[in-house]
Design a protein around this motif. Sequence first.
Motif, short mmCIF file in Angstrom:
data_model
loop_
_atom_site.label_atom_id
_atom_site.label_comp_id
_atom_site.label_asym_id
_atom_site.label_seq_id
_atom_site.Cartn_x
_atom_site.Cartn_y
_atom_site.Cartn_z
N GLN A 41 -6.23 10.49 2.33
CA GLN A 41 -5.48 9.96 3.49
C GLN A 41 -3.87 10.29 3.39
O GLN A 41 -3.25 9.95 4.08
CB GLN A 41 -5.66 8.64 3.77
CG GLN A 41 -7.12 8.29 4.01
CD GLN A 41 -7.45 6.86 3.95
OE1 GLN A 41 -6.68 6.02 3.58
NE2 GLN A 41 -8.63 6.44 4.51
N SER B 192 -7.83 5.87 -3.36
CA SER B 192 -7.58 4.42 -2.98
C SER B 192 -8.41 4.12 -1.65
O SER B 192 -8.55 3.00 -1.36
CB SER B 192 -6.03 4.20 -2.75
OG SER B 192 -5.49 4.87 -1.63
N ASP B 193 -8.65 5.23 -0.82
CA ASP B 193 -9.55 5.06 0.31
C ASP B 193 -11.10 4.49 -0.02
O ASP B 193 -11.53 4.27 0.73
CB ASP B 193 -9.58 6.28 0.83
CG ASP B 193 -9.97 7.78 0.23
OD1 ASP B 193 -11.21 8.01 0.38
OD2 ASP B 193 -9.10 8.04 -0.83
N ASP C 229 -1.88 8.86 1.30
CA ASP C 229 -1.59 7.44 0.76
C ASP C 229 -0.63 7.87 -0.63
O ASP C 229 -1.11 8.01 -1.51
CB ASP C 229 -2.29 6.32 0.60
CG ASP C 229 -2.90 6.08 1.89
OD1 ASP C 229 -2.37 6.50 3.22
OD2 ASP C 229 -3.93 5.30 2.21
N TYR C 230 0.66 7.35 -0.50
CA TYR C 230 1.61 7.39 -1.56
C TYR C 230 1.64 8.56 -2.39
O TYR C 230 1.90 8.58 -3.66
CB TYR C 230 1.22 6.29 -2.58
CG TYR C 230 1.76 4.87 -1.78
CD1 TYR C 230 2.79 4.68 -1.95
CD2 TYR C 230 0.65 4.17 -0.90
CE1 TYR C 230 3.31 3.15 -1.21
CE2 TYR C 230 0.81 3.11 -0.49
CZ TYR C 230 2.39 2.46 -0.42
OH TYR C 230 2.65 1.54 0.18
N THR D 220 -3.19 6.07 -4.80
CA THR D 220 -2.92 7.26 -4.07
C THR D 220 -4.29 7.50 -3.59
O THR D 220 -5.46 7.18 -3.87
CB THR D 220 -2.58 8.52 -5.00
OG1 THR D 220 -3.40 8.69 -5.85
CG2 THR D 220 -1.00 8.19 -5.33
N SER D 221 -4.24 8.19 -2.21
CA SER D 221 -5.38 8.90 -1.81
C SER D 221 -4.88 9.97 -1.23
O SER D 221 -4.23 10.49 -0.26
CB SER D 221 -5.75 7.83 -0.49
OG SER D 221 -6.80 8.72 0.21
N GLU E 152 0.07 -1.28 -3.01
CA GLU E 152 1.35 -0.66 -3.75
C GLU E 152 1.86 -1.55 -4.76
O GLU E 152 2.68 -0.87 -5.82
CB GLU E 152 2.42 -0.33 -2.51
CG GLU E 152 2.77 -1.12 -1.88
CD GLU E 152 3.82 -0.97 -0.93
OE1 GLU E 152 5.02 -1.13 -0.84
OE2 GLU E 152 3.37 -0.67 0.33
N PRO F 227 -1.41 -4.76 3.48
CA PRO F 227 -1.22 -3.60 2.78
C PRO F 227 -0.26 -3.63 1.52
O PRO F 227 -0.50 -2.46 0.60
CB PRO F 227 -0.31 -2.80 3.96
CG PRO F 227 -0.24 -3.55 4.93
CD PRO F 227 -0.75 -5.02 4.77
#
Lengths: 165, 220
Positions: A149, A119-120, A151-152, A145-146, B175, B171
């Motif tokens: 980084q 996702s980055d 993320d998630y 997701t990353s 999600e 952001p």
Amino acid sequence: MPIIQKKICLLGAFAVGKTSLVQQYVNSIFSEKYLTTLGVKIDKKSLQIDDTEVKLMIWDLAGEDEFMKIRMSYLKGSSGFLYVVDGTRSETLDTVLMLHEKIEHEIGSLPFILLLNKSDLESDWQIDMSLINELTEKGWQIYKTSAKQGDYVDEAFIQLSHKML
Amino acid sequence: MYQLPTTVLDTLIQHILKETTAAWLQIEQATGRLKHKGGILSTFGLEKIQLDCIVQEQATFLEGILSIQECPLNIDSIQLDNNEYADLYLIEDTQKDQWIILIGRTEGSRWKGLAQQKTNELQLLQQKTAHLDTNKIDLSNLLGILTLEKNNDNSFKILEPTPGCFGSIYPETLENFNQLHPQEDFPFLDHFLNSLPESWEEQDNQRIKSGPWVEVNAQN
């Protein structure tokens, strides 16, 4: 506190970031260098879900391509799957959809989550979002997701654990 | 299998053993404890494995293999805790003991890994080239445009991959891309959306432009 052990497998095409996701989740590290996974690598991490300690045995399997097929026998005993797609390569979503169909047929229906990884690099994504929307409407749980980084990443593993309990 | 004279068989076995690094563990299935061990255990990072102790607790890969209760099991090229590779066999004997046999594969796996790495890198390159050939340019990303479609419940879903800059501006797009409520985060947008039915009625359902607008979040 009761302890429950669960086997989960990360599945997807080659170079989508399966190993990086495991490394980020288990060891909080990321490497830019792509190194192909051979065979199987097993890691573990425990987490607490309500009043239960869940010990995840995480099977990182070599990615699927036209020459290397994932052996279904490696998936036996699994409680859930993380399907991983590289958002920058639309082909990797086709691989996951094909794998999912095969698994449903040969192993049965088990909890799973789809991870749209990298996702980055979202500005370079090639995947068809209308297809992603269709999957969401079908009830698929999806995270962007990353592994780079972080993320998630934790959220995805935690959510899969919830689904398996 | 074809029959071999004992002399030939013995020679073959000696030859295979000379070329192979192997180790084995005998596990009492009822208790999970190690009954016997042998072979070149150090190759597999198991030189300190203890008899009469629970096998699962002594190496992560053993925990992974034994926890799933699938027997027999054969895994080619499993990466061990010491980063060596082995072919692993889990079998059960008539006494209901389990046996793990490990055959060293590190040398072969390195070559196989190199070949696989090159194959994968080539395929990645081919996939990238294929995308270039179609001359497909993602205008939304290039121009930083986020396209949303309104759902029946007044939420919105994203139609195209989200341009990278929206990850920091908004952001929530990272999600929840199927049920967003941007009107709750951007007051101007809320006002604009509420005025749309009236505007469309006045302008014969033509495209309505809001013009540029600026939002400043609470932290700023």
